[in-house]
Design a protein around this motif. Structure first.
Motif, mmCIF file in Angstrom:
data_model
loop_
_atom_site.group_PDB
_atom_site.id
_atom_site.type_symbol
_atom_site.label_atom_id
_atom_site.label_comp_id
_atom_site.label_asym_id
_atom_site.label_seq_id
_atom_site.Cartn_x
_atom_site.Cartn_y
_atom_site.Cartn_z
ATOM 1 N N VAL A 289 33.636 14.121 39.642
ATOM 2 C CA VAL A 289 33.467 15.561 39.495
ATOM 3 C C VAL A 289 31.988 15.817 39.264
ATOM 4 O O VAL A 289 31.371 15.170 38.409
ATOM 5 C CB VAL A 289 34.294 16.141 38.329
ATOM 6 C CG1 VAL A 289 33.887 17.592 38.046
ATOM 7 C CG2 VAL A 289 35.776 16.080 38.639
ATOM 8 N N VAL A 290 31.417 16.716 40.062
ATOM 9 C CA VAL A 290 30.001 17.063 39.907
ATOM 10 C C VAL A 290 29.911 18.486 39.375
ATOM 11 O O VAL A 290 30.525 19.402 39.921
ATOM 12 C CB VAL A 290 29.235 16.942 41.241
ATOM 13 C CG1 VAL A 290 27.757 17.283 41.035
ATOM 14 C CG2 VAL A 290 29.379 15.536 41.812
ATOM 15 N N VAL A 291 29.142 18.644 38.294
ATOM 16 C CA VAL A 291 28.954 19.946 37.659
ATOM 17 C C VAL A 291 27.508 20.379 37.884
ATOM 18 O O VAL A 291 26.580 19.685 37.472
ATOM 19 C CB VAL A 291 29.258 19.890 36.151
ATOM 20 C CG1 VAL A 291 29.108 21.282 35.529
ATOM 21 C CG2 VAL A 291 30.657 19.333 35.903
ATOM 22 N N MET A 292 27.327 21.506 38.551
ATOM 23 C CA MET A 292 25.987 22.057 38.808
ATOM 24 C C MET A 292 25.839 23.366 38.051
ATOM 25 O O MET A 292 26.733 24.214 38.100
ATOM 26 C CB MET A 292 25.799 22.294 40.311
ATOM 27 C CG MET A 292 25.889 21.051 41.166
ATOM 28 S SD MET A 292 26.120 21.433 42.934
ATOM 29 C CE MET A 292 27.881 21.824 42.975
ATOM 30 N N GLN A 293 24.721 23.522 37.370
ATOM 31 C CA GLN A 293 24.499 24.747 36.604
ATOM 32 C C GLN A 293 23.170 25.383 36.986
ATOM 33 O O GLN A 293 22.145 24.697 37.080
ATOM 34 C CB GLN A 293 24.480 24.442 35.103
ATOM 35 C CG GLN A 293 25.788 23.903 34.553
ATOM 36 C CD GLN A 293 25.757 23.763 33.051
ATOM 37 O OE1 GLN A 293 25.569 24.738 32.327
ATOM 38 N NE2 GLN A 293 25.952 22.545 32.569
ATOM 39 N N TRP A 294 23.215 26.695 37.198
ATOM 40 C CA TRP A 294 21.996 27.488 37.406
ATOM 41 C C TRP A 294 21.947 28.547 36.317
ATOM 42 O O TRP A 294 22.828 29.395 36.231
ATOM 43 C CB TRP A 294 21.972 28.136 38.788
ATOM 44 C CG TRP A 294 20.795 29.061 38.944
ATOM 45 C CD1 TRP A 294 20.799 30.429 38.937
ATOM 46 C CD2 TRP A 294 19.428 28.673 39.079
ATOM 47 N NE1 TRP A 294 19.524 30.916 39.063
ATOM 48 C CE2 TRP A 294 18.652 29.860 39.141
ATOM 49 C CE3 TRP A 294 18.778 27.437 39.138
ATOM 50 C CZ2 TRP A 294 17.270 29.835 39.278
ATOM 51 C CZ3 TRP A 294 17.397 27.427 39.271
ATOM 52 C CH2 TRP A 294 16.656 28.608 39.346
ATOM 53 N N ASN A 295 20.938 28.481 35.486
ATOM 54 C CA ASN A 295 20.811 29.391 34.349
ATOM 55 C C ASN A 295 19.599 30.298 34.549
ATOM 56 O O ASN A 295 18.569 30.153 33.914
ATOM 57 C CB ASN A 295 20.671 28.593 33.042
ATOM 58 C CG ASN A 295 21.897 27.752 32.755
ATOM 59 O OD1 ASN A 295 23.016 28.249 32.804
ATOM 60 N ND2 ASN A 295 21.700 26.466 32.488
ATOM 61 N N GLY A 296 19.755 31.253 35.469
ATOM 62 C CA GLY A 296 18.672 32.181 35.753
ATOM 63 C C GLY A 296 18.907 33.567 35.182
ATOM 64 O O GLY A 296 18.065 34.451 35.306
ATOM 65 N N GLY A 297 20.058 33.757 34.527
ATOM 66 C CA GLY A 297 20.401 35.059 33.969
ATOM 67 C C GLY A 297 20.080 35.168 32.498
ATOM 68 O O GLY A 297 19.282 34.400 31.954
ATOM 69 N N LYS A 298 20.707 36.125 31.861
ATOM 70 C CA LYS A 298 20.476 36.363 30.434
ATOM 71 C C LYS A 298 20.956 35.175 29.617
ATOM 72 O O LYS A 298 22.050 34.660 29.827
ATOM 73 C CB LYS A 298 21.207 37.643 30.004
ATOM 74 C CG LYS A 298 20.930 38.062 28.583
ATOM 75 C CD LYS A 298 21.642 39.376 28.264
ATOM 76 C CE LYS A 298 21.379 39.805 26.820
ATOM 77 N NZ LYS A 298 22.087 41.068 26.499
ATOM 78 N N LYS A 299 20.121 34.748 28.686
ATOM 79 C CA LYS A 299 20.458 33.592 27.861
ATOM 80 C C LYS A 299 21.721 33.883 27.056
ATOM 81 O O LYS A 299 21.839 34.909 26.392
ATOM 82 C CB LYS A 299 19.300 33.252 26.922
ATOM 83 C CG LYS A 299 19.493 31.947 26.164
ATOM 84 C CD LYS A 299 18.261 31.592 25.362
ATOM 85 C CE LYS A 299 18.449 30.272 24.635
ATOM 86 N NZ LYS A 299 17.231 29.899 23.839
ATOM 87 N N GLY A 300 22.671 32.955 27.128
ATOM 88 C CA GLY A 300 23.913 33.099 26.385
ATOM 89 C C GLY A 300 24.995 33.872 27.099
ATOM 90 O O GLY A 300 26.144 33.913 26.639
ATOM 91 N N ALA A 301 24.655 34.509 28.229
ATOM 92 C CA ALA A 301 25.661 35.274 28.983
ATOM 93 C C ALA A 301 26.648 34.316 29.650
ATOM 94 O O ALA A 301 26.273 33.245 30.119
ATOM 95 C CB ALA A 301 24.996 36.143 30.033
ATOM 96 N N ALA A 302 27.908 34.710 29.672
ATOM 97 C CA ALA A 302 28.942 33.866 30.271
ATOM 98 C C ALA A 302 28.653 33.670 31.763
ATOM 99 O O ALA A 302 28.339 34.632 32.476
ATOM 100 C CB ALA A 302 30.310 34.501 30.074
ATOM 101 N N PRO A 303 28.752 32.439 32.262
ATOM 102 C CA PRO A 303 28.447 32.191 33.670
ATOM 103 C C PRO A 303 29.621 32.507 34.586
ATOM 104 O O PRO A 303 30.782 32.524 34.161
ATOM 105 C CB PRO A 303 28.142 30.686 33.690
ATOM 106 C CG PRO A 303 29.033 30.128 32.611
ATOM 107 C CD PRO A 303 29.063 31.192 31.527
ATOM 108 N N LEU A 304 29.303 32.741 35.845
ATOM 109 C CA LEU A 304 30.310 32.800 36.892
ATOM 110 C C LEU A 304 30.629 31.365 37.282
ATOM 111 O O LEU A 304 29.715 30.556 37.469
ATOM 112 C CB LEU A 304 29.782 33.571 38.097
ATOM 113 C CG LEU A 304 30.652 33.540 39.368
ATOM 114 C CD1 LEU A 304 31.927 34.338 39.152
ATOM 115 C CD2 LEU A 304 29.871 34.086 40.558
ATOM 116 N N ALA A 305 31.902 31.034 37.410
ATOM 117 C CA ALA A 305 32.302 29.676 37.768
ATOM 118 C C ALA A 305 32.820 29.626 39.194
ATOM 119 O O ALA A 305 33.640 30.456 39.601
ATOM 120 C CB ALA A 305 33.368 29.160 36.806
#
Length: 344
Positions: free
Chosen positions: A234-250
């Motif tokens: 399982v590969v997990v990729m994360q892009w954190n370009g939004g507001k810090k702490g905001a729930a991500p879209l999965a």
């Protein structure tokens, strides 16, 4: 990896049109109106463009279609492509026009005389996307594609709009490459390595191996790959370009790099297409690549389950019972229904 044709934008230079090599593209409205670039082309080729626009050939063209005037007198180019398009076209028509340009161009360099055309950036996107060709495994050496140059009245503005679209094209090409690769090349290890390389774009990438998946209780996913020599991942990729702490879209994608059906074996006819059973994971991967390349202001997590469904003495059998990460037990009736087990 396959990349889109290089596209750039420059100011209108009427004096350089006659010396352009490769192909030249002009846009003419359905009413037959010529802009300043088309009028210069018409003058250079001694009225040939105007004669074509007044002919039945132009009348029969549909919106966003084109026709070639080959080896025009007075110009260095191999052909002038006349594309019928409104001055303010829809995005869809603009992309169709770009696709028509790319189809006719092949590997030639292209000068697109867009001038004040609305949606010029969308034309560039259509041109880029239509230029895709997966040929890295062919014996014959591939001829590189020539660049495309758009002459526009406001190059900086058009380039600013086209930049994020170019990132979309890169993501689409990445997905297409993944889907087109044969299964002996795109193993689960190779797939994971390609995703890990996107760390260079700013993505956070984590690869969970079988031992970690077992600790997490992901028995449903692991059961699909039991008969394969390629390890499940399982590969997990994360892009954190939004507001810090905001729930991500999965985004979650199924990545079955080859699907024989397992013990519930598929018919031989058409099985060669089961290299594409990882298309969901390919789309998620392409989206994550695009987000990183366009520096999207969003928090997004992409998860892909990478497995190979093969028959083997260790493979899951019809009637076996497996347990999902949630804790539910699942009776496997048909091992060719593996997708729901990967996503569960």
């Amino acid at each position: 990896m396959t990349h889109p044709r290089h596209i750039d934008f420059k100011e209108i230079d009427l004096d350089s049109i006659g010396t352009a090599e490769g192909r030249v593209v002009v846009f003419v409205t359905p009413e037959g109106q010529l802009d300043q670039c088309a009028r210069r082309v018409n003058r250079l080729c001694k009225g040939a463009l105007k004669r074509f626009v007044e002919s039945d050939g132009f009348e029969k063209l549909k919106t966003a279609e084109g026709c070639d005037l080959a080896y025009p007198a007075g110009m260095n180019c191999d052909a002038v492509q006349v594309v019928k398009l409104k001055r303010r076209p829809t995005a869809a028509d603009a992309r169709k026009a770009g696709a028509a340009i790319a189809k006719a161009a092949g590997t030639s360099t292209v000068l697109v005389l867009a001038g004040n055309l609305g949606q010029a950036a969308e034309v560039s996107l259509g041109l880029a996307l239509r230029g895709y060709d997966f040929n890295i495994h062919k014996s014959k050496e591939n001829e590189p594609r020539g660049a495309a140059t758009f002459m526009v009245s406001k190059p900086e503005e058009v380039a600013a709009v086209a930049g994020p679209m170019a990132a979309v094209a890169e993501g689409v090409f990445f997905t297409r490459d993944l889907v087109n690769e044969p299964a002996n090349v795109l193993t689960t290890d190779d797939f994971a390595a390609r995703l890990a390389a996107m760390h260079e774009l700013g993505l956070e990438v984590e690869i969970l191996e079988e031992a970690e998946l077992e600790k997490l209780g992901m028995g449903a996913l692991l059961s699909v790959g039991q008969g394969s020599r390629s390890p499940s991942k399982v590969v997990v990729m994360q892009w954190n370009g939004g507001k810090k702490g905001a729930a991500p879209l999965a985004l979650v994608g199924k990545g079955v790099v080859f699907d024989t059906g397992g013990i519930s074996l598929k018919p031989a006819a058409g099985m060669e297409d089961m290299t594409m059973d990882m298309g969901g994971a390919g789309v998620v991967s392409g989206v994550m690549r695009t987000l990183a390349m366009r520096k999207a202001k969003a928090n997004v997590v992409g998860l892909v389950g990478l497995v190979e469904n093969m028959p083997d003495g260790a493979a899951t059998r019809p009637g076996d019972v497996v347990r999902s990460m949630k804790g539910d037990t699942i009776e496997v009736i048909n091992t060719d229904a593996e997708g729901r087990l990967v996503l569960a």
